[in-house]
Design an enzyme around this catalytic site. Structure first.
Site, PDB file in Angstrom:
ATOM      1  N   TRP A   1       0.848  -1.196   0.000  1.00  0.00           N
ATOM      2  CA  TRP A   1       0.000   0.000   0.000  1.00  0.00           C
ATOM      3  C   TRP A   1       0.888   1.252   0.000  1.00  0.00           C
ATOM      4  O   TRP A   1       0.559   2.268  -0.609  1.00  0.00           O
ATOM      5  CB  TRP A   1      -0.909  -0.014   1.240  1.00  0.00           C
ATOM      6  CG  TRP A   1      -1.702   1.252   1.410  1.00  0.00           C
ATOM      7  CD1 TRP A   1      -2.927   1.521   0.873  1.00  0.00           C
ATOM      8  CD2 TRP A   1      -1.329   2.421   2.147  1.00  0.00           C
ATOM      9  NE1 TRP A   1      -3.327   2.780   1.229  1.00  0.00           N
ATOM     10  CE2 TRP A   1      -2.374   3.355   2.008  1.00  0.00           C
ATOM     11  CE3 TRP A   1      -0.215   2.777   2.906  1.00  0.00           C
ATOM     12  CZ2 TRP A   1      -2.343   4.618   2.603  1.00  0.00           C
ATOM     13  CZ3 TRP A   1      -0.169   4.029   3.495  1.00  0.00           C
ATOM     14  CH2 TRP A   1      -1.219   4.930   3.348  1.00  0.00           C
ATOM     15  N   HIS A   2       2.033   1.152   0.700  1.00  0.00           N
ATOM     16  CA  HIS A   2       2.913   2.320   0.806  1.00  0.00           C
ATOM     17  C   HIS A   2       3.560   2.684  -0.513  1.00  0.00           C
ATOM     18  O   HIS A   2       3.860   3.845  -0.765  1.00  0.00           O
ATOM     19  CB  HIS A   2       4.002   2.080   1.860  1.00  0.00           C
ATOM     20  CG  HIS A   2       3.503   2.187   3.249  1.00  0.00           C
ATOM     21  ND1 HIS A   2       2.968   1.114   3.916  1.00  0.00           N
ATOM     22  CD2 HIS A   2       3.419   3.235   4.101  1.00  0.00           C
ATOM     23  CE1 HIS A   2       2.594   1.508   5.131  1.00  0.00           C
ATOM     24  NE2 HIS A   2       2.854   2.780   5.265  1.00  0.00           N
ATOM     25  N   GLY A   3       3.838   1.694  -1.323  1.00  0.00           N
ATOM     26  CA  GLY A   3       4.506   2.046  -2.566  1.00  0.00           C
ATOM     27  C   GLY A   3       4.600   0.877  -3.518  1.00  0.00           C
ATOM     28  O   GLY A   3       4.582  -0.283  -3.103  1.00  0.00           O
TER      29      GLY A   3
ATOM     30  N   PHE B   1       2.986   8.030  -1.158  1.00  0.00           N
ATOM     31  CA  PHE B   1       2.215   6.797  -0.971  1.00  0.00           C
ATOM     32  C   PHE B   1       0.760   7.010  -1.420  1.00  0.00           C
ATOM     33  O   PHE B   1      -0.033   6.167  -1.369  1.00  0.00           O
ATOM     34  CB  PHE B   1       2.259   6.328   0.480  1.00  0.00           C
ATOM     35  CG  PHE B   1       3.674   6.210   0.996  1.00  0.00           C
ATOM     36  CD1 PHE B   1       4.682   5.742   0.161  1.00  0.00           C
ATOM     37  CD2 PHE B   1       4.003   6.584   2.271  1.00  0.00           C
ATOM     38  CE1 PHE B   1       5.992   5.648   0.610  1.00  0.00           C
ATOM     39  CE2 PHE B   1       5.307   6.481   2.741  1.00  0.00           C
ATOM     40  CZ  PHE B   1       6.296   6.017   1.912  1.00  0.00           C
TER      41      PHE B   1
END
Lengths: 303, 466
Positions: free
Chosen positions: B327-329, B466
């Site tokens: 989800w962050h990257g 993000f």
């Protein structure tokens, strides 16, 4: 609560500003990093009332090595980590144009850093920084505190090394830390630059960048400036790599030699660099002398 | 537009003025929507269309879950979630999938690799999912109280919920059941000025003084600048980055909470002194709470949580953390970061039968283990190229005998110290709390002074990517 916070803030601000004024603003000057150094350099240029320059250098960290002490009436607005477009933006912000604008050609593809230049287009901040000395870049309280602490740490390191000395003189470690830490870096750095220089941007990207520069050049020409392009010398094994070759070719295409002045690196010039592209101090001095003479010969032609 | 830009302060002032003008109470929501769209459009106007598309999916799906035919409720819910996720996957993960599975030089590969990442997409997509799921489940509220019969009114409320500018591009991820019931007229006299002021000062201090200044030193963690550096410097860079990322994101969250309060809305806390955690489970209850609670509520529990046996629990933990990482990257290093955290949580759970007497020493050791593991994992956030992260670790082991650059260490210690002091106030007990209460105004005044006189080089908030 809010009122109390504001009162504390005002007390701190007034005391700190007075302290700087009492100590002497010129002596109270501390820098912690490259970004701050760049900002200070730009602020000093923008806020200086001495406008006796007639030549301005714009460029990247390569041209930042040029030692302007020996160049008469010259301001160096080349910034480490930034581009020629940042220097150009700052000259435009000052609105006092030089007789000659020297533009470094090596890093023409690097874009303007709007995070950096936007600091100088904000009228409120500019006003405050110009007239309230404590707002200037080199007057940050924590940096002043850190410099004091660093002094103590360095002294402690020196003392420890003195106590543990086994005959080898290691007491200079603190002052030459950077060289010790990054000493063996040259070879890999040259190879890394070779790798970077072997990749060419798309034709469209190159065209766009040169068109952008063309607009800036036209702007300065309208203001009566003469443009001089110069290339900073780099490690001789990198000179003929694809990117520098392409850039030289494109400069001549967009800015023909019969219309613009160029200061080219003499073919026999061999230089020492720290990483393949940045001159060491000694050769920066040598190149500065060469550049000074070249500028003199161009400017004397135009008198 | 950044919260630290002058233009943002102008937008905020104008919005605030119109919002509380007595003639406009009926238009308060609309004023905030317009302001939010300007805020979002400022850098990439075209991406507003994507935001509007994403919002429209949620408006339609949530409305028809409530007012559509009963037999299609589930279909609208599934479609709503699937479309939200599709937008996220297409815009965020296409470049990664393309680089991994397609020929990047092909025309399709080129198109996907160059896909622009719409700012805040991960945040507003998750908010959209929370809306669809909350309305479908009807667990937290009665739908008829939250979803008006008027489609236009509903659309306005959902646009506001997803687009409200304090949380639009970097969270906190506000859940529908927390936010929608708050929508209504707000009065100037009800603003909690003390709370607003504290949140804004703390947030701006963390961002502009701590994170931005630390950022100039942790910059050298990037390839190839770390090559040849002493291990001790690399250790301090890691610690510095650990404090920087906390200051950056907790700072952003604090500003967002303060701004929302200014307009009469309350967001839940997003950070609760995470670096005092003595277990990984505790860390995830304290760090980015809005994300971890989202993952817990909308993923871990629906997957069965810890109710389906040990093996399934560990698998669920790993899967949730892997997806949380991604989800962050869109880089495999984020997946690795998630896997390490998943492993840590699983190992901790597996070893939970060992009961140690929780003396101060034991707690301190456990706290250090959590802090240094978390800190080491941030390396995969900083260096998203996996081979570069490995090279960093290789140099870290190799360069132990190199002499350190003390300048960098001193600055990192100084700029990281507010983060440690902040956490110290939490663990210091009542003595520290009473100092904070009595002399709070002094600390906030000092922080305001440092914001004005000692801000670092302005940089984007780390979580924007993000």
């Amino acid at each position: 609560m809010v009122k109390k916070i504001v009162v504390v803030f005002l007390i701190f601000s007034i005391i700190y500003t007075l302290l700087i004024l009492i100590v002497n603003p010129a002596k109270w000057s501390y820098i912690q990093d490259l970004g701050q150094d760049n900002t200070l350099k730009a602020q000093n240029f923008l806020f200086s009332s001495k406008d006796d320059y007639n030549k301005i250098i714009v460029g990247s960290s390569l041209a930042e090595r040029i030692l302007t002490d020996s160049l008469r009436q010259t301001v160096n607005l080349a910034f480490g980590g930034e581009s020629i477009y940042d220097g150009i933006a700052i000259v435009k912000a000052k609105k006092k144009y030089p007789r000659f604008l020297l533009i470094e050609t090596n890093m023409v593809m690097r874009p303007e850093n709007s995070n950096f230049t936007s600091q100088f287009s904000n009228p409120v901040l500019l006003f405050l920084k110009k007239y309230v000395v404590s707002f200037r870049e080199d007057k940050k309280p924590v940096v002043a505190l850190a410099e004091g602490t660093k002094g103590l740490v360095h002294q402690a390191v020196l003392l420890k090394q003195k106590l543990h000395s086994t005959g080898t003189n290691r007491s200079v470690v603190a002052s030459v830390n950077d060289k010790v830490v990054y000493g063996g870096a040259t070879k890999w750095a040259v190879e890394l630059n070779r790798k970077d220089f072997s990749k060419l941007p798309s034709t469209e990207a190159i065209d766009n960048k040169f068109k952008e520069l063309q607009q800036d050049v036209d702007f300065f020409k309208k203001k009566g400036c003469e443009i001089i392009f110069f290339e900073m010398p780099i490690n001789n094994t990198l000179v003929a790599t694809p990117l520098p070759v392409e850039i030289r070719k494109d400069f001549l295409k967009y800015f023909p030699e019969n219309e613009y002045k160029y200061i080219k690196v003499p073919e026999n010039m061999r230089v020492e660099t720290t990483d393949g592209i940045h001159l060491n101090y000694q050769d920066a001095t040598v190149y500065t002398n060469f550049l000074g003479k070249s500028i003199d010969s161009i400017t004397s032609e135009n008198r | 537009m950044l919260f630290t830009d002058l233009i943002f302060l102008c937008l905020l002032s104008v919005t605030f003025l119109f919002y509380y003008i007595p003639f406009f109470p009926r238009f308060q929501t609309l004023i905030l929507i317009i302001s939010s769209l300007i805020f979002y459009a400022y850098n990439q106007p075209i991406l507003v269309l994507l935001l509007l598309f994403s919002v429209s999916i949620n408006i339609v799906s949530s409305y028809f879950i409530v007012y559509g035919k009963i037999e299609y409720r589930k279909l609208f819910a599934v479609l709503g979630v699937a479309l939200n996720l599709s937008i996220l996957v297409f815009f965020k993960y296409s470049p990664l999938l393309s680089r991994t599975f397609l020929n990047p030089s092909s025309s399709v590969g080129q198109f996907l690799v160059n896909m622009p990442l719409p700012i805040g997409i991960s945040f507003f997509t998750f908010q959209g999912i929370s809306l669809v799921v909350d309305v479908f489940r009807e667990k937290h509220f009665k739908n008829i109280d939250i979803i008006p019969v008027s489609f236009v009114k509903h659309a306005e409320r959902i646009m506001f919920f997803k687009g409200f500018f304090p949380q639009l591009i970097s969270g906190p991820i506000v859940k529908a059941h927390d936010f929608l019931p708050q929508i209504g007229p707000k009065k100037f006299g009800e603003i909690q000025w003390d709370a607003v002021c504290k949140k804004l000062i703390l947030g701006y201090f963390f961002k502009m003084v701590v994170a931005d200044n630390l950022g100039t030193f942790t910059f050298y963690m990037f390839y190839p600048y770390f090559k040849g550096a002493a291990s001790i410097n690399m250790l301090f860079w890691l610690i510095g980055y650990s404090c920087q990322i906390f200051a950056d994101f907790a700072g952003y969250s604090s500003i967002a909470i303060g701004l929302a309060k200014l307009f009469g809305y309350n967001f839940k806390e997003n950070f609760n002194f995470p670096y005092v955690s003595t277990s990984f489970k505790e860390f995830w209850k304290r760090w980015h709470i809005s994300l971890s609670s989202f993952l817990m509520e909308y993923l871990y529990i629906p997957l069965g949580g810890n109710k389906k046996g040990k093996i399934r629990t560990y698998l669920n933990l790993m899967l949730v953390m892997l997806l949380g990482g991604l989800w962050h990257g869109a880089a495999w290093s984020y997946a690795l970061w998630g896997i390490i955290h998943g492993l840590a949580l699983s190992i901790e759970r597996a070893l939970s039968f060992i009961k140690l007497k929780e003396t101060r020493l034991v707690l301190a050791i456990k706290g250090m283990i959590v802090f240094f593991t978390v800190t080491l994992c941030w390396l995969f956030f900083k260096l998203t190229n996996f081979s570069q992260a490995m090279e960093f670790l290789g140099q870290f082991v190799k360069n132990i005998s190199h002499s350190p650059n003390t300048d960098s260490i001193v600055y990192i210690l100084i700029y990281a110290s507010p983060i440690f002091i902040y956490h110290l106030f939490y663990i210091g007990g009542e003595k520290f709390h009473s100092i904070a209460r009595r002399f709070g105004y002094f600390f906030y005044g000092l922080m305001l002074f440092l914001i004005v006189f000692n801000s670092g080089f302005p940089g984007s908030f780390i979580y924007f990517q993000f």
